[in-house]
Scaffold this active site. Sequence first.
Site, PDB file in Angstrom:
ATOM      1  N   HIS A 128       0.828  -1.208   0.000  1.00  0.00           N
ATOM      2  CA  HIS A 128       0.000   0.000   0.000  1.00  0.00           C
ATOM      3  C   HIS A 128       0.869   1.269   0.000  1.00  0.00           C
ATOM      4  O   HIS A 128       0.661   2.173  -0.813  1.00  0.00           O
ATOM      5  CB  HIS A 128      -0.916  -0.016   1.234  1.00  0.00           C
ATOM      6  CG  HIS A 128      -1.759   1.210   1.387  1.00  0.00           C
ATOM      7  ND1 HIS A 128      -3.053   1.280   0.926  1.00  0.00           N
ATOM      8  CD2 HIS A 128      -1.489   2.425   1.934  1.00  0.00           C
ATOM      9  CE1 HIS A 128      -3.535   2.485   1.189  1.00  0.00           C
ATOM     10  NE2 HIS A 128      -2.607   3.202   1.804  1.00  0.00           N
ATOM     11  N   GLU A 129       1.833   1.314   0.896  1.00  0.00           N
ATOM     12  CA  GLU A 129       2.640   2.539   1.014  1.00  0.00           C
ATOM     13  C   GLU A 129       3.515   2.768  -0.220  1.00  0.00           C
ATOM     14  O   GLU A 129       3.770   3.918  -0.596  1.00  0.00           O
ATOM     15  CB  GLU A 129       3.490   2.482   2.286  1.00  0.00           C
ATOM     16  CG  GLU A 129       2.684   2.446   3.579  1.00  0.00           C
ATOM     17  CD  GLU A 129       1.750   3.635   3.770  1.00  0.00           C
ATOM     18  OE1 GLU A 129       2.077   4.729   3.294  1.00  0.00           O
ATOM     19  OE2 GLU A 129       0.671   3.448   4.366  1.00  0.00           O
ATOM     20  N   HIS A 132       1.713   4.822  -2.601  1.00  0.00           N
ATOM     21  CA  HIS A 132       1.813   6.266  -2.320  1.00  0.00           C
ATOM     22  C   HIS A 132       3.148   6.823  -2.814  1.00  0.00           C
ATOM     23  O   HIS A 132       3.214   7.888  -3.420  1.00  0.00           O
ATOM     24  CB  HIS A 132       1.709   6.534  -0.816  1.00  0.00           C
ATOM     25  CG  HIS A 132       0.330   6.355  -0.258  1.00  0.00           C
ATOM     26  ND1 HIS A 132      -0.808   6.779  -0.911  1.00  0.00           N
ATOM     27  CD2 HIS A 132      -0.089   5.816   0.915  1.00  0.00           C
ATOM     28  CE1 HIS A 132      -1.865   6.498  -0.168  1.00  0.00           C
ATOM     29  NE2 HIS A 132      -1.467   5.915   0.939  1.00  0.00           N
ATOM     30  N   HIS A 138      -5.422   7.428  -2.119  1.00  0.00           N
ATOM     31  CA  HIS A 138      -6.336   6.359  -1.712  1.00  0.00           C
ATOM     32  C   HIS A 138      -7.451   6.150  -2.722  1.00  0.00           C
ATOM     33  O   HIS A 138      -7.999   7.104  -3.266  1.00  0.00           O
ATOM     34  CB  HIS A 138      -6.932   6.678  -0.336  1.00  0.00           C
ATOM     35  CG  HIS A 138      -5.942   6.524   0.761  1.00  0.00           C
ATOM     36  ND1 HIS A 138      -5.873   7.372   1.839  1.00  0.00           N
ATOM     37  CD2 HIS A 138      -4.950   5.615   0.940  1.00  0.00           C
ATOM     38  CE1 HIS A 138      -4.896   6.992   2.633  1.00  0.00           C
ATOM     39  NE2 HIS A 138      -4.313   5.938   2.109  1.00  0.00           N
TER      40      HIS A 138
END
Lengths: 192, 101
Positions: A128-129, A132, A138
């Site tokens: 997930h990170e 980013h 998101h």
Amino acid sequence: YVFFPGKPRWSRDVPMKLTYAFSKENLIDYVNISDIRAVFKRAFTKWGSVIPVSFVETDDYGFADIKIGFYRGDHGDGEPFDGVLGVLAHSFTPESGRFHLDAAERWAVDFKTEKSEVAVDLESVAIHEIGHLLGLSHSSVKDAVMYPTLKPRDKKLDLSLDDVNGVQALYGSNPNFTLSSLLESDISANQA
Amino acid sequence: ARSTPDYTSNQTQIQTHNISEIKKYFRRFGYLPLQDHHNVSGDTTFDEPLLFKSAILRYQSNLGLPITGKLDIETVSMIMAPRCGVPDSDASHQSMHAREN
């Protein structure tokens, strides 16, 4: 998928290579570093398989593009961590490269050996990170790895079509990527 | 408690007891301004309930929840769930990432 305001992305020569390193002073002591390295290698490889970007670990923390560390409470970036659960991790938009995990969490690399009810899957959060760090914000798609929440002892390890479309809109497609490989992964995950 | 939200109580109880925490959460993730709007007397301005409802609507939309504009069980459970600390980009208020750039 959603981009950050201004649609920031890494701007390097193609094929792009980004280096990553772990802060030796900011690690957790109950998970073997070799296990942590393996988790992050798998997480970076997952994104690298869909875009023409490769990720290479380096020992040179100071010069690494992506700097990874486990931090507790107020750690100087104006976004203090809040203890067990709540906020699990945060990272910054391109081309900052800062990747911070909350050291107060009970991070797990294998739920068979980590029995804590509040254990959080390190690989899911890493995937997930990294999204980013590459420029994705998101997503409202619940199956996407870029969806903002993750329950303890849950795993979300497969990029969804939403994630892939988003990151490929920023960097283009890896020439070896095929949609069928993604769909096969989706099908096997669903059967599991 | 954060890991296993158990809301057996009714919606009214959630709203009255945890409203300040929920506002703090919405501020943290960019759905509400960092400061309350106050008038010259120091009272919260009349439009604050509208801001709060708008924040709930945007949150529900961003998280793919049923858009009710209310703090229903599903919305509160999502607020209680562990999450990434990066604010939601479509939340419309300034985030650390906007400042970063």
